[in-house]
Design a protein around this motif. Structure first.
Motif, PDB file in Angstrom:
ATOM      1  N   ALA A  60       0.837  -1.206   0.000  1.00 44.15           N
ATOM      2  CA  ALA A  60       0.000   0.000   0.000  1.00 44.15           C
ATOM      3  C   ALA A  60       0.871   1.255   0.000  1.00 44.15           C
ATOM      4  O   ALA A  60       0.591   2.218  -0.731  1.00 44.15           O
ATOM      5  N   GLY A  61       1.947   1.241   0.793  1.00 42.95           N
ATOM      6  CA  GLY A  61       2.843   2.402   0.843  1.00 42.95           C
ATOM      7  C   GLY A  61       3.529   2.648  -0.489  1.00 42.95           C
ATOM      8  O   GLY A  61       3.623   3.788  -0.962  1.00 42.95           O
ATOM      9  N   VAL A  62       4.005   1.579  -1.115  1.00 45.14           N
ATOM     10  CA  VAL A  62       4.694   1.711  -2.409  1.00 45.14           C
ATOM     11  C   VAL A  62       3.701   2.127  -3.500  1.00 45.14           C
ATOM     12  O   VAL A  62       4.014   2.957  -4.361  1.00 45.14           O
ATOM     13  N   ALA A  63       2.494   1.564  -3.444  1.00 41.41           N
ATOM     14  CA  ALA A  63       1.468   1.938  -4.431  1.00 41.41           C
ATOM     15  C   ALA A  63       1.125   3.424  -4.303  1.00 41.41           C
ATOM     16  O   ALA A  63       1.028   4.138  -5.309  1.00 41.41           O
ATOM     17  N   LEU A  64       0.976   3.896  -3.069  1.00 41.33           N
ATOM     18  CA  LEU A  64       0.662   5.315  -2.872  1.00 41.33           C
ATOM     19  C   LEU A  64       1.815   6.190  -3.359  1.00 41.33           C
ATOM     20  O   LEU A  64       1.586   7.217  -4.011  1.00 41.33           O
ATOM     21  N   ALA A  65       3.050   5.782  -3.079  1.00 38.05           N
ATOM     22  CA  ALA A  65       4.213   6.550  -3.544  1.00 38.05           C
ATOM     23  C   ALA A  65       4.212   6.642  -5.075  1.00 38.05           C
ATOM     24  O   ALA A  65       4.558   7.686  -5.647  1.00 38.05           O
ATOM     25  N   LEU A  70       3.303  10.139  -9.846  1.00 40.84           N
ATOM     26  CA  LEU A  70       2.651  10.446 -11.126  1.00 40.84           C
ATOM     27  C   LEU A  70       2.017  11.835 -11.118  1.00 40.84           C
ATOM     28  O   LEU A  70       1.956  12.494 -12.152  1.00 40.84           O
ATOM     29  N   VAL A  71       1.522  12.277  -9.962  1.00 41.70           N
ATOM     30  CA  VAL A  71       0.812  13.559  -9.909  1.00 41.70           C
ATOM     31  C   VAL A  71       1.664  14.686  -9.309  1.00 41.70           C
ATOM     32  O   VAL A  71       1.192  15.818  -9.201  1.00 41.70           O
ATOM     33  N   ALA A  72       2.911  14.393  -8.934  1.00 41.49           N
ATOM     34  CA  ALA A  72       3.745  15.383  -8.222  1.00 41.49           C
ATOM     35  C   ALA A  72       3.926  16.680  -9.024  1.00 41.49           C
ATOM     36  O   ALA A  72       3.806  17.777  -8.467  1.00 41.49           O
ATOM     37  N   ASP A  73       4.191  16.562 -10.325  1.00 40.28           N
ATOM     38  CA  ASP A  73       4.402  17.759 -11.148  1.00 40.28           C
ATOM     39  C   ASP A  73       3.160  18.645 -11.164  1.00 40.28           C
ATOM     40  O   ASP A  73       3.248  19.857 -10.978  1.00 40.28           O
ATOM     41  N   GLY A  74       2.028  18.008 -11.391  1.00 37.89           N
ATOM     42  CA  GLY A  74       0.770  18.756 -11.455  1.00 37.89           C
ATOM     43  C   GLY A  74       0.430  19.411 -10.135  1.00 37.89           C
ATOM     44  O   GLY A  74       0.046  20.585 -10.092  1.00 37.89           O
ATOM     45  N   VAL A  75       0.587  18.685  -9.054  1.00 40.01           N
ATOM     46  CA  VAL A  75       0.277  19.232  -7.734  1.00 40.01           C
ATOM     47  C   VAL A  75       1.249  20.363  -7.401  1.00 40.01           C
ATOM     48  O   VAL A  75       0.858  21.416  -6.890  1.00 40.01           O
ATOM     49  N   GLY A  76       2.529  20.151  -7.727  1.00 40.35           N
ATOM     50  CA  GLY A  76       3.533  21.190  -7.482  1.00 40.35           C
ATOM     51  C   GLY A  76       3.204  22.474  -8.233  1.00 40.35           C
ATOM     52  O   GLY A  76       3.309  23.572  -7.674  1.00 40.35           O
TER      53      GLY A  76
END
Ligand code: CTP
Ligand code: K
Ligand code: MG
Length: 181
Positions: A60-65, A70-76
């Motif tokens: 679950a932790g690795v899946a969430l990471a 995948l969304v880090a750029d957009g959220v940033g």
């Protein structure tokens, strides 16, 4: 603003370490890791640490990471500051470190005469931080240095117990957890 940014980065960077414990509660059960073995008159780890809970927690932790990466750029871009994308080793260090910390805490609880489910204030709230951060620093040193600056670590140490108490109380009220800690 700088404080909010630090809090957001600390929370984001720790999510892969926060989720495993909760996933283990939901998915746990089956064969205990210690196979029922005792040391002296006490269990080594106890029935609360199972292979399935541990494996599902790490997954679950690795899946969430992976999703956060995948969304880090957009959220940033939306927030106006960068949030971490996780390298595979960073994800594994955070998730596996969290589960390992929880297991070591159970070992300490049994050695100090606490039954399964007994509380151990302080240890219950920070066990996974104490192992996941050093393990991640070891496995993903450059990544760790980039994101876990001193101010981020300080926020993690303050924020984690608050989040831990809150989520466990909610899980208890929902009937998912046997004790509110
Ligand atoms: N769990 C699991 N495997 C893990 C961690 C947790 O299966 N590695 C599940 C177990 O069903 C456990 C529940 O999640 O009972 C709650 O986790 P926790 O509070 O960490 O365990 P306790 O039952 O309180 O046991 P201990 O006293 O050893 O912490
Ligand atoms: K625990
Ligand atoms: Mg417990």
């Amino acid at each position: 603003m700088a404080v909010l940014e630090t809090v957001a980065i600390a929370f984001w960077a720790m999510l892969p370490a926060y989720v495993p414990n909760n996933a283990a509660v939901l998915a746990g059960g089956g064969r205990p890791i210690d196979g029922g073995r005792t040391w002296g008159d006490r269990r080594v780890l106890g029935d609360g640490k199972t292979w399935r809970g541990t494996a599902m927690g790490i997954l679950a932790g690795v899946a969430l990471a992976t999703v956060l990466t995948l969304v880090a750029d957009g959220v940033g871009a939306a927030l106006g500051f960068d949030v971490p994308a996780f390298t595979p080793l960073a994800a594994i260090g955070l998730a596996a470190g969290a589960m390992l910390g929880d297991i070591l805490a159970s070992f300490l609880k049994r050695r100090t005469g606490r039954q399964r489910g007994a509380m151990f204030p302080g240890l219950d709230q920070l066990d996974f931080v104490v192992v996941s951060l050093p393990l991640t620093a070891l496995l993903a040193t450059d990544w760790f240095r980039t994101w876990f600056t001193l101010d981020v670590i300080l926020v993690v140490v303050v924020l984690t117990p608050i989040l831990h108490v809150t989520t466990n109380m909610i899980a208890y009220k929902l009937g998912l957890k046997n004790e509110p800690w």
